[in-house]
Enzyme design. Structure first.
Site, short mmCIF file in Angstrom:
data_model
loop_
_atom_site.label_atom_id
_atom_site.label_comp_id
_atom_site.label_asym_id
_atom_site.label_seq_id
_atom_site.Cartn_x
_atom_site.Cartn_y
_atom_site.Cartn_z
N PRO A 69 7.62 -9.18 0.06
CA PRO A 69 7.31 -10.01 1.24
C PRO A 69 8.42 -11.01 1.52
CG PRO A 69 5.88 -10.58 -0.62
CD PRO A 69 6.70 -9.42 -1.05
N GLU A 91 2.11 -10.13 -9.59
CA GLU A 91 2.81 -11.28 -8.98
C GLU A 91 4.18 -10.90 -8.42
OE1 GLU A 91 2.11 -14.29 -7.89
OE2 GLU A 91 0.09 -13.67 -8.46
N ARG A 127 10.15 10.33 10.48
CA ARG A 127 9.98 10.89 11.83
C ARG A 127 11.27 10.82 12.66
NH1 ARG A 127 7.77 8.20 15.70
NH2 ARG A 127 6.06 9.62 16.11
N ASP A 136 9.16 6.66 22.32
CA ASP A 136 8.17 5.76 21.74
C ASP A 136 8.49 4.29 22.00
OD1 ASP A 136 6.54 7.68 20.62
OD2 ASP A 136 7.68 7.77 18.75
N1 SAM Z 1 3.97 -13.41 -5.44
C1 SAM Z 1 4.63 -12.67 -4.40
C2 SAM Z 1 5.04 -13.63 -3.28
O1 SAM Z 1 4.30 -14.57 -3.01
O2 SAM Z 1 6.10 -13.41 -2.66
C3 SAM Z 1 3.71 -11.61 -3.84
C4 SAM Z 1 3.51 -10.46 -4.75
S1 SAM Z 1 2.56 -9.17 -4.02
C5 SAM Z 1 0.93 -9.60 -4.47
C6 SAM Z 1 2.90 -7.80 -5.04
C7 SAM Z 1 3.91 -6.80 -4.52
O3 SAM Z 1 3.43 -6.22 -3.33
C8 SAM Z 1 5.26 -7.34 -4.16
O4 SAM Z 1 6.09 -7.45 -5.30
C9 SAM Z 1 5.79 -6.31 -3.18
O5 SAM Z 1 6.32 -5.19 -3.85
C10 SAM Z 1 4.51 -5.86 -2.49
N2 SAM Z 1 4.30 -6.51 -1.18
C11 SAM Z 1 3.32 -7.37 -0.85
N3 SAM Z 1 3.39 -7.75 0.43
C12 SAM Z 1 4.46 -7.12 0.96
C13 SAM Z 1 5.06 -7.09 2.24
N4 SAM Z 1 4.60 -7.82 3.24
N5 SAM Z 1 6.16 -6.30 2.41
C14 SAM Z 1 6.66 -5.58 1.40
N6 SAM Z 1 6.13 -5.56 0.16
C15 SAM Z 1 5.04 -6.31 -0.07
#
Ligand code: SAM
Length: 237
Positions: free
Chosen positions: A87, A114, A151, A165
């Protein structure tokens, strides 16, 4: 293109067996492999996560199995562009999907809990987020990105289908209708039933512009700027 996924939940990747993703593989446009992170754990319990140094909540995916996993995957996908789903990464969009579709291969690292040990970023080419919200793991983000890329690969969709698209030419797609021409008093716009192809084309363009202006004003501004540059004979990057 070859796409590899490194994950603690390989079961989640069933969408690869359906629809366009399945057909793309059958046609030989793409090859997938899902790797179980636990297969690279070097301890008796095949543990892949541990508590964070410094204390605090949750568990963190350890760097060792991820490094070992990527070492192995690279033997099969040597040119694979390594993407950490996160994220905190740069935001995914259609332009990025297009750029990724030109790579020889992709390798997705799916975080969980996490997140991953920060040292993993040293073996990644990119860190990408699919939006400003938190999901439980990187499996769905990896699949979202893979699907958007697949795609666009040559031979997956009929020639020219993808560039109609939304987000092509900075416009959202126009409204579509199918039979019946009238349903519960809701009538399909007459122009679409007219058989007049020039009028249909013009109507669709107007509708695409109208909805982009209403729903995504910032995108509409980009569209206007691009059109202005093109009309003045310049190149638009
Ligand atoms: N503690 C992290 C933070 O606050 O940035 C969030 C960890 S999340 C619960 C667990 C995993 O989900 C991340 O390491 C990532 O691989 C994935 N993930 C969660 N949200 C995401 C998003 N919006 N885009 C891409 N990967 C995501």
């Amino acid at each position: 293109m070859r796409i590899d996924f490194l994950t603690v939940f390989p079961e989640v990747f069933t969408p690869l067996n359906y629809s366009i993703l399945k057909r793309a593989r059958e046609k030989g446009c793409v090859q997938y492999q899902v790797w179980h992170l636990r297969d690279f754990a070097r301890n008796t319990h095949r543990q892949v996560d541990d508590a964070p140094f410094g204390g605090g909540r949750g568990m963190v995916l350890m760097c060792e199995p991820i490094f070992l996993g990527i070492d192995e995957i690279k033997k099969h996908n040597p040119d694979g562009y390594v993407i950490l789903t996160s994220p905190q990464g740069r935001l995914f969009n259609q332009q990025l999907a297009l750029n990724l579709s030109k790579k020889k291969g992709l390798i997705f690292i799916c975080g969980h809990y996490e997140g991953v040990d920060e040292r993993v970023t040293t073996i990644c080419d990119d860190e990408i987020s699919i939006g400003d919200y938190i999901l439980t793991g990187g499996e769905l983000p990896a699949m979202v990105m893979a699907e958007a890329v697949i795609r666009l690969l040559p031979g997956v969709l009929p020639e020219g289908a993808a560039d109609k698209d939304s987000f092509y030419q900075e416009l959202l797609d126009w409204p579509c209708y199918t039979r019946p021409a009238e349903f519960r008093g809701l009538r399909v716009p007459e122009v679409l039933l007219s058989g007049n192809h020039a009028a249909i084309k013009k109507w669709r363009r107007q509708q695409a512009e109208k909805r982009t202006k209403e729903r995504r004003p910032e995108l509409y501004q980009q569209y206007l700027q691009k059109r202005e540059v093109q009309n003045s004979g310049g190149d638009y990057e």
